[in-house]
Design a protein around this motif. Structure first.
Motif, PDB file in Angstrom:
ATOM      1  N   LEU A  44      -5.922  -1.753  16.315  1.00 11.81           N
ATOM      2  CA  LEU A  44      -4.890  -0.760  15.300  1.00 11.81           C
ATOM      3  C   LEU A  44      -4.075  -1.741  14.407  1.00 11.81           C
ATOM      4  CD1 LEU A  44      -3.003   0.329  18.806  1.00 11.81           C
ATOM      5  CD2 LEU A  44      -3.831   1.745  17.207  1.00 11.81           C
ATOM      6  N   GLY A  45      -4.144  -0.631  13.372  1.00  9.64           N
ATOM      7  CA  GLY A  45      -3.513  -1.330  12.136  1.00  9.64           C
ATOM      8  C   GLY A  45      -2.178  -0.800  11.927  1.00  9.64           C
ATOM      9  N   GLU A  47      -1.210   2.459  12.800  1.00  8.30           N
ATOM     10  CA  GLU A  47      -0.833   3.359  13.749  1.00  8.30           C
ATOM     11  C   GLU A  47      -0.170   4.446  13.317  1.00  8.30           C
ATOM     12  OE1 GLU A  47       0.690   1.634  17.614  1.00  8.30           O
ATOM     13  OE2 GLU A  47       1.016  -0.529  16.381  1.00  8.30           O
ATOM     14  N   GLY A  49      -2.650   6.910  11.274  1.00  5.75           N
ATOM     15  CA  GLY A  49      -3.420   7.485  10.594  1.00  5.75           C
ATOM     16  C   GLY A  49      -4.004   7.601   9.472  1.00  5.75           C
ATOM     17  N   VAL A  50      -3.643   5.897   8.652  1.00  6.70           N
ATOM     18  CA  VAL A  50      -3.917   5.784   7.475  1.00  6.70           C
ATOM     19  C   VAL A  50      -4.939   4.764   7.259  1.00  6.70           C
ATOM     20  CG1 VAL A  50      -3.016   4.695   5.229  1.00  6.70           C
ATOM     21  CG2 VAL A  50      -1.615   6.215   6.644  1.00  6.70           C
ATOM     22  N   CYS A  51      -5.303   3.801   7.982  1.00  8.45           N
ATOM     23  CA  CYS A  51      -6.080   2.728   7.805  1.00  8.45           C
ATOM     24  C   CYS A  51      -7.607   2.827   8.366  1.00  8.45           C
ATOM     25  CB  CYS A  51      -5.638   1.470   8.184  1.00  8.45           C
ATOM     26  SG  CYS A  51      -5.542   1.292  10.068  1.00  8.45           S
ATOM     27  N   GLY A  52      -7.527   3.790   9.372  1.00  9.94           N
ATOM     28  CA  GLY A  52      -8.975   3.996  10.070  1.00  9.94           C
ATOM     29  C   GLY A  52      -9.524   2.730  10.944  1.00  9.94           C
ATOM     30  N   ALA A  53      -8.543   1.919  11.049  1.00  8.57           N
ATOM     31  CA  ALA A  53      -8.952   0.744  11.967  1.00  8.57           C
ATOM     32  C   ALA A  53      -9.400   1.347  13.467  1.00  8.57           C
ATOM     33  CB  ALA A  53      -8.076  -0.401  12.147  1.00  8.57           C
ATOM     34  N   CYS A  54      -8.542   2.259  13.796  1.00  7.60           N
ATOM     35  CA  CYS A  54      -8.871   2.673  15.172  1.00  7.60           C
ATOM     36  C   CYS A  54      -9.737   3.732  15.196  1.00  7.60           C
ATOM     37  CB  CYS A  54      -7.472   3.420  15.427  1.00  7.60           C
ATOM     38  SG  CYS A  54      -6.989   4.698  14.544  1.00  7.60           S
ATOM     39  N   ARG A  64      -9.293   9.216  14.491  1.00 10.36           N
ATOM     40  CA  ARG A  64      -8.250   8.182  14.553  1.00 10.36           C
ATOM     41  C   ARG A  64      -7.657   8.081  15.919  1.00 10.36           C
ATOM     42  NH1 ARG A  64      -7.684   6.505   8.840  1.00 10.36           N
ATOM     43  NH2 ARG A  64      -9.579   7.918   7.866  1.00 10.36           N
ATOM     44  N   CYS A  66      -5.364   6.443  16.982  1.00 15.93           N
ATOM     45  CA  CYS A  66      -3.905   6.295  17.157  1.00 15.93           C
ATOM     46  C   CYS A  66      -3.201   7.683  16.917  1.00 15.93           C
ATOM     47  CB  CYS A  66      -3.452   5.276  15.943  1.00 15.93           C
ATOM     48  SG  CYS A  66      -3.663   6.139  14.362  1.00 15.93           S
TER      49      CYS A  66
HETATM   50  S1  FES Z   1      -4.482   2.451  13.299  1.00 16.50           S
HETATM   51 FE1  FES Z   1      -4.562   2.974  11.250  1.00 16.50          FE
HETATM   52  S2  FES Z   1      -5.464   4.880  11.289  1.00 16.50           S
HETATM   53 FE2  FES Z   1      -5.128   4.496  13.471  1.00 16.50          FE
END
Ligand code: FES
Ligand code: FES
Length: 164
Positions: A44-45, A47, A49-54, A64, A66
């Motif tokens: 989780l980066g 949280e 919907g921007v980073c895609g880490a999830c 995504r 999150c």
């Molecule tokens: S935590 Fe960044 S898109 Fe989900």
């Protein structure tokens, strides 16, 4: 999806195992995977919907986690980064990441791997421009993208092994 004061009962198949769990209405899929199932490879980066880490796969689509509620995944087939290696051996895509130094701190890596996995299953990626498009939904803050592009193109060349 039965409902009572304690939440909803959902049934999901996560990495090939059917899980039936009670979840609160507002529990995100990311928190369900990480905190309930202890699948902490999903990160989780931002949280929001921007980073895609999830990113995980829900019925084969990169999602995504999150932004999705656990209750919305009722009946779905979910794949997380933990599903990629088999018997402790990295798969083709993971090996390509390793070979090309496509990660540094690794925080973004599971999200990239799942996004690229979904793209590889759709068909050939082919060239650098398309590889960059596939990667464009995820953010890496420390490695840069050259190694990621190389890794995607190498895995694409070996995609028969990866698209399982
Ligand atoms: S935590 Fe960044 S898109 Fe989900
Ligand atoms: S490897 Fe550190 S953020 Fe991508």
């Amino acid at each position: 999806m039965p409902e009572n004061r304690d939440g909803h009962r959902i049934s999901v198949t996560v990495n090939g195992t059917v899980r039936e769990e009670m979840v609160d209405d507002r529990l995100t899929l990311a928190d369900f995977l990480r905190e309930r199932l202890r699948l902490t490879g999903t990160h989780l980066g931002c949280e929001h919907g921007v980073c895609g880490a999830c990113t995980v796969l829900v019925d084969g689509d990169a999602v995504r986690s999150c932004l999705m509620l656990a209750v919305q995944s009722d009946g779905a087939r979910i794949e997380t980064v933990e599903s990629l290696a088999e018997d402790g051996r990295l798969n083709t895509l993971q090996e390509a990441f390793k070979r090309n130094h496509a990660l540094q701190c690794g925080f973004c890596t599971s999200g990239f791997l799942m996004s690229v996995t979904a793209a590889l299953r759709e068909g050939p990626i082919g060239d650098e421009q398309r590889a960059r498009e596939v990667l464009s939904g995820n953010i890496c803050r420390c490695t840069g993208y050259t190694g990621l592009v190389k890794a995607v193109l190498e895995a694409d060349a070996e995609r028969k092994d990866t698209a399982r």
